[in-house]
Design a protein around this motif. Structure first.
Motif, PDB file in Angstrom:
ATOM      1  N   GLN A 252       0.810  -1.221   0.000  1.00 14.58           N
ATOM      2  CA  GLN A 252       0.000   0.000   0.000  1.00 14.58           C
ATOM      3  C   GLN A 252       0.844   1.272   0.000  1.00 14.58           C
ATOM      4  N   ASP A 253       1.949   1.258   0.742  1.00 19.69           N
ATOM      5  CA  ASP A 253       2.780   2.450   0.882  1.00 19.69           C
ATOM      6  C   ASP A 253       4.249   2.068   0.798  1.00 19.69           C
ATOM      7  N   SER A 254       5.062   2.982   0.288  1.00 19.93           N
ATOM      8  CA  SER A 254       6.506   2.766   0.259  1.00 19.93           C
ATOM      9  C   SER A 254       7.209   4.119   0.225  1.00 19.93           C
ATOM     10  N   ASP A 255       8.353   4.185   0.891  1.00 23.50           N
ATOM     11  CA  ASP A 255       9.143   5.408   0.914  1.00 23.50           C
ATOM     12  C   ASP A 255      10.600   5.017   1.134  1.00 23.50           C
ATOM     13  N   GLY A 256      11.499   5.975   1.059  1.00 22.09           N
ATOM     14  CA  GLY A 256      12.899   5.644   1.261  1.00 22.09           C
ATOM     15  C   GLY A 256      13.804   6.860   1.211  1.00 22.09           C
ATOM     16  N   LEU A 257      15.046   6.640   1.619  1.00 24.30           N
ATOM     17  CA  LEU A 257      16.072   7.679   1.612  1.00 24.30           C
ATOM     18  C   LEU A 257      17.396   7.058   1.197  1.00 24.30           C
ATOM     19  N   ASP A 258      18.223   7.838   0.504  1.00 23.69           N
ATOM     20  CA  ASP A 258      19.583   7.351   0.325  1.00 23.69           C
ATOM     21  C   ASP A 258      20.312   7.474   1.661  1.00 23.69           C
ATOM     22  N   VAL A 259      21.401   6.723   1.807  1.00 20.61           N
ATOM     23  CA  VAL A 259      22.075   6.628   3.096  1.00 20.61           C
ATOM     24  C   VAL A 259      22.694   7.960   3.512  1.00 20.61           C
ATOM     25  N   MET A 260      23.068   8.801   2.539  1.00 17.28           N
ATOM     26  CA  MET A 260      23.595  10.115   2.894  1.00 17.28           C
ATOM     27  C   MET A 260      22.521  10.948   3.586  1.00 17.28           C
ATOM     28  N   SER A 261      21.301  10.853   3.104  1.00 20.63           N
ATOM     29  CA  SER A 261      20.195  11.574   3.744  1.00 20.63           C
ATOM     30  C   SER A 261      19.929  11.027   5.141  1.00 20.63           C
ATOM     31  N   VAL A 262      20.061   9.708   5.302  1.00 20.23           N
ATOM     32  CA  VAL A 262      19.898   9.118   6.633  1.00 20.23           C
ATOM     33  C   VAL A 262      21.001   9.630   7.556  1.00 20.23           C
ATOM     34  N   TYR A 263      22.231   9.675   7.053  1.00 22.81           N
ATOM     35  CA  TYR A 263      23.371  10.161   7.846  1.00 22.81           C
ATOM     36  C   TYR A 263      23.141  11.605   8.291  1.00 22.81           C
ATOM     37  N   GLN A 264      22.653  12.425   7.374  1.00 28.19           N
ATOM     38  CA  GLN A 264      22.429  13.833   7.687  1.00 28.19           C
ATOM     39  C   GLN A 264      21.273  14.037   8.660  1.00 28.19           C
ATOM     40  N   SER A 265      20.421  13.025   8.801  1.00 34.08           N
ATOM     41  CA  SER A 265      19.290  13.139   9.725  1.00 34.08           C
ATOM     42  C   SER A 265      19.575  12.515  11.090  1.00 34.08           C
ATOM     43  N   LEU A 266      20.783  11.961  11.274  1.00 38.84           N
ATOM     44  CA  LEU A 266      21.141  11.379  12.561  1.00 38.84           C
ATOM     45  C   LEU A 266      21.135  12.454  13.645  1.00 38.84           C
ATOM     46  N   PRO A 267      20.830  12.077  14.883  1.00 41.56           N
ATOM     47  CA  PRO A 267      20.941  13.043  15.984  1.00 41.56           C
ATOM     48  C   PRO A 267      22.348  13.637  16.030  1.00 41.56           C
ATOM     49  N   GLN A 268      22.440  14.941  16.258  1.00 44.25           N
ATOM     50  CA  GLN A 268      23.743  15.614  16.236  1.00 44.25           C
ATOM     51  C   GLN A 268      24.735  15.007  17.229  1.00 44.25           C
ATOM     52  N   ALA A 269      24.225  14.561  18.361  1.00 50.95           N
ATOM     53  CA  ALA A 269      25.119  13.939  19.349  1.00 50.95           C
ATOM     54  C   ALA A 269      25.758  12.682  18.783  1.00 50.95           C
ATOM     55  N   ASP A 270      24.998  11.912  18.007  1.00 48.31           N
ATOM     56  CA  ASP A 270      25.536  10.709  17.362  1.00 48.31           C
ATOM     57  C   ASP A 270      26.616  11.076  16.353  1.00 48.31           C
ATOM     58  N   VAL A 271      26.299  12.058  15.516  1.00 52.47           N
ATOM     59  CA  VAL A 271      27.254  12.472  14.485  1.00 52.47           C
ATOM     60  C   VAL A 271      28.557  12.959  15.117  1.00 52.47           C
ATOM     61  N   GLN A 272      28.442  13.803  16.126  1.00 52.20           N
ATOM     62  CA  GLN A 272      29.645  14.317  16.789  1.00 52.20           C
ATOM     63  C   GLN A 272      30.459  13.191  17.413  1.00 52.20           C
ATOM     64  N   ARG A 273      29.780  12.205  17.993  1.00 55.46           N
ATOM     65  CA  ARG A 273      30.500  11.093  18.626  1.00 55.46           C
ATOM     66  C   ARG A 273      31.262  10.265  17.597  1.00 55.46           C
ATOM     67  N   ILE A 295      17.910   3.027   2.090  1.00 52.60           N
ATOM     68  CA  ILE A 295      17.010   2.234   2.922  1.00 52.60           C
ATOM     69  C   ILE A 295      15.593   2.580   2.471  1.00 52.60           C
ATOM     70  N   VAL A 296      14.892   1.567   2.002  1.00 51.02           N
ATOM     71  CA  VAL A 296      13.522   1.741   1.524  1.00 51.02           C
ATOM     72  C   VAL A 296      12.614   0.896   2.413  1.00 51.02           C
ATOM     73  N   TRP A 297      11.451   1.440   2.754  1.00 49.18           N
ATOM     74  CA  TRP A 297      10.512   0.696   3.575  1.00 49.18           C
ATOM     75  C   TRP A 297       9.152   0.685   2.898  1.00 49.18           C
ATOM     76  N   ALA A 298       8.409  -0.388   3.108  1.00 44.00           N
ATOM     77  CA  ALA A 298       7.085  -0.542   2.495  1.00 44.00           C
ATOM     78  C   ALA A 298       6.148  -1.188   3.504  1.00 44.00           C
ATOM     79  N   SER A 299       4.860  -0.903   3.363  1.00 40.36           N
ATOM     80  CA  SER A 299       3.898  -1.464   4.311  1.00 40.36           C
ATOM     81  C   SER A 299       2.608  -1.869   3.629  1.00 40.36           C
ATOM     82  N   LYS A 300       1.981  -2.851   4.245  1.00 38.21           N
ATOM     83  CA  LYS A 300       0.624  -3.282   3.896  1.00 38.21           C
ATOM     84  C   LYS A 300      -0.081  -3.450   5.227  1.00 38.21           C
ATOM     85  N   ASP A 301      -1.001  -2.570   5.540  1.00 39.93           N
ATOM     86  CA  ASP A 301      -1.529  -2.481   6.904  1.00 39.93           C
ATOM     87  C   ASP A 301      -3.018  -2.798   6.947  1.00 39.93           C
TER      88      ASP A 301
END
Length: 315
Positions: A252-273, A295-301
């Motif tokens: 029914q639904d699917s979405d995703g991000l490239d890994v660079m976008s995932v990296y840029q969305s990490l909590p700042q404390a994680d990135v700094q560490r 990382i792509v995710w899909a659902s059927k709910d």
């Protein structure tokens, strides 16, 4: 070396890379050392990529477990030496059933390790009953390990039945660099079979993306030289082609991000560490590498439990 043999060897490569990153302090995993050794030190951009991969998949999985209140199942496709089950036991985040699936030559090695290591074996005795073993499979109250070629859907279905999978329960499927090694029609058939046979399902897929540019072409050629052809690369042209595979197969639904976008969305404390762990000389290489995985995710709910709300995107 056959294509299947080369694909099986990617398990060893991935486990070794994860082990190396764990040793450097990117994340904690007390079990990875039981399956593999760290090997040669990897480049910082590879370690950061693996951290982002592990963090992203874990985030989606934990959201799934929370939404379903752990009244669910997880099927880990092409699991290799993955240790997520044991880490979830330690965190008291275990679903009703967990199934690791891979080629029988991989699962037979995993069976041997689990039987020999008390730290792994004791986590399978959740209700006081001993697990049962064959050369390639393990069955316990919660954890199952089965060897099967997932391109053979009837055999795959039979193995899930042996595990006592309940197709009416919400079930998450995880695939890390698995579908891309299957012909496009075979991976589409697999995700379609899941959508048709599970009332409520969630899929987490990690693999290559943006493979139509020059960097992607070079990656394809390098892997082909190693005997490891990306036979399913047609689905890896963009996030949209990744999503389309699911949306055209009953999800029914699917979405995703490239890994660079995932990296840029990490909590700042994680990135700094993690950025303090190693000096990164070439940030452009990190960007190029991470933009070619997703990382792509899909659902059927069908049960309306809220799977559509699971995401790596900021709300």
């Amino acid at each position: 070396m056959s294509q299947d043999e080369a694909v099986r060897e990617t398990n060893d490569d991935a486990a070794s890379c994860k082990c190396a990153a764990v040793h450097l302090g990117y994340w904690k995993d007390p079990y990875i050392d039981l399956f593999t050794k760290a090997g040669n030190r990897k480049a910082p951009e590879i370690n950061r990529g693996y951290y982002t991969r592990v963090h992203g998949i874990r985030s989606l999985l934990l959201q799934f477990l929370k939404v379903t209140d752990r009244h669910c199942q997880v099927v880990n496709l092409g699991a290799g030496f993955d240790t997520q089950f044991w880490n979830l036991v330690d965190q008291n985040e275990v679903p009703r059933k967990w199934v690791d699936v891979d080629f029988d030559l991989v699962t037979s090695r995993k069976v041997q390790v689990i039987r020999k290591k008390k730290q792994l074996l004791e986590k399978l005795n959740s209700n006081g009953t001993d697990p049962t073993f064959t050369r390639t499979d393990i069955h316990s109250a919660i954890y199952h390990l089965v060897g099967v070629d997932m391109r053979k859907l009837q055999e795959f279905a039979g193995k899930l039945n042996e595990c006592g999978i309940d197709r009416s329960l919400p079930t998450a499927f995880i695939a890390e660099c698995v579908l891309v090694y299957m012909p496009s029609q075979a991976s589409s058939a697999l995700v379609r079979w899941i959508a048709e046979n599970f009332q409520t399902a969630f899929f987490i897929n990690y693999e290559q993306v943006n493979m139509a540019d020059r960097f992607g072409e070079v990656m394809v050629e390098n892997l082909k030289v190693r005997g490891c052809a990306l036979v399913g690369v047609d689905h890896c042209k963009s996030i949209e082609t990744q999503r389309a595979r699911f949306l055209a197969s009953g999800w029914q639904d699917s979405d995703g991000l490239d890994v660079m976008s995932v990296y840029q969305s990490l909590p700042q404390a994680d990135v700094q560490r993690i950025e303090k762990l190693e000096f990164l000389d070439d940030r452009e290489m990190l960007k190029q590498l991470c933009e070619h995985y997703c990382i792509v995710w899909a659902s059927k709910d069908s049960s309306s439990v809220g799977l559509k709300n699971i995401s790596l995107k900021a709300r």
